[in-house]
Design a protein around this motif. Structure first.
Motif: not given
Length: 179
Positions: A59-66, A127-138, A140-147
């Motif tokens: 899935a592409t990360a969206g508002v709900s994931h944030g 904690v929220a930013c750490a989770l978001l950052g971990a998801a971005i790294l995990w 590993n697709d800038a297009e899918r994690t832009r949100e």
């Protein structure tokens, strides 16, 4: 899917909290009540699992994931305080416990209390930013994690405004006891 899980987790949080307090006080089953209250953080783990599974499926990360990450972060920071707040009120109402402790309203005590709340908000943000950052790294697709990056920026702006605005407001207009 993640939005439904967030709503379900919020409902489950309050149901478990209420059930734990009812078991503890009106039903006089303190061990059952404690067990139910210990299950409250499991709701957060369910939300984390749902978000991870959704992203894992591509899935592409969206508002709900944030929103899920923000919910988790602030639940970690404020969850224990919310349970204690509810427990004090329930004990007073149904078990003859002492009146709930009110936060200080004036002067240095009020300022200390406000800074403790701000520290919890900072923990929630971290904690929220750490989770978001971990998801971005995990992912590993800038297009899918832009949100998710947008969520980090938004949460940072909100916490900075809150950390600056409220101390300035309290300094300019301190609470004073009524005469």
């Amino acid at each position: 899917m993640v939005v439904a899980v967030i709503i379900g987790c919020e409902i489950a949080f309050w149901v478990l909290l209420g059930a734990g307090l009812v078991a503890r006080y009106p039903l006089r089953r303190p061990r059952l009540g404690a067990a139910l209250l210990v299950c409250v953080p499991l709701v957060d783990l369910a939300l984390l699992a749902a978000s991870v599974i959704d992203l894992r499926r591509g899935a592409t990360a969206g508002v709900s994931h944030g929103l899920a990450a923000a919910y988790l972060g602030f639940s970690v920071a404020f969850g224990h305080s919310m349970v204690r707040w509810a427990d004090q009120r329930f004990a007073h109402r149904f078990a003859g416990g002492p009146p709930p402790v009110r936060p200080p309203r004036y002067a240095l005590a009020h300022s200390r209390h406000s800074w403790r709340v701000r520290a919890k908000a900072l923990l929630g943000w971290a904690v929220a930013c750490a989770l978001l950052g971990a998801a971005i790294l995990w992912v590993n697709d800038a297009e899918r994690t832009r949100e998710l990056g947008n969520w980090i920026r938004s949460l940072t702006v909100v916490i900075l405004i809150w950390l600056v605005a409220f101390p300035v407001w309290e300094t300019m207009f301190p609470r004073r006891p009524k005469r």
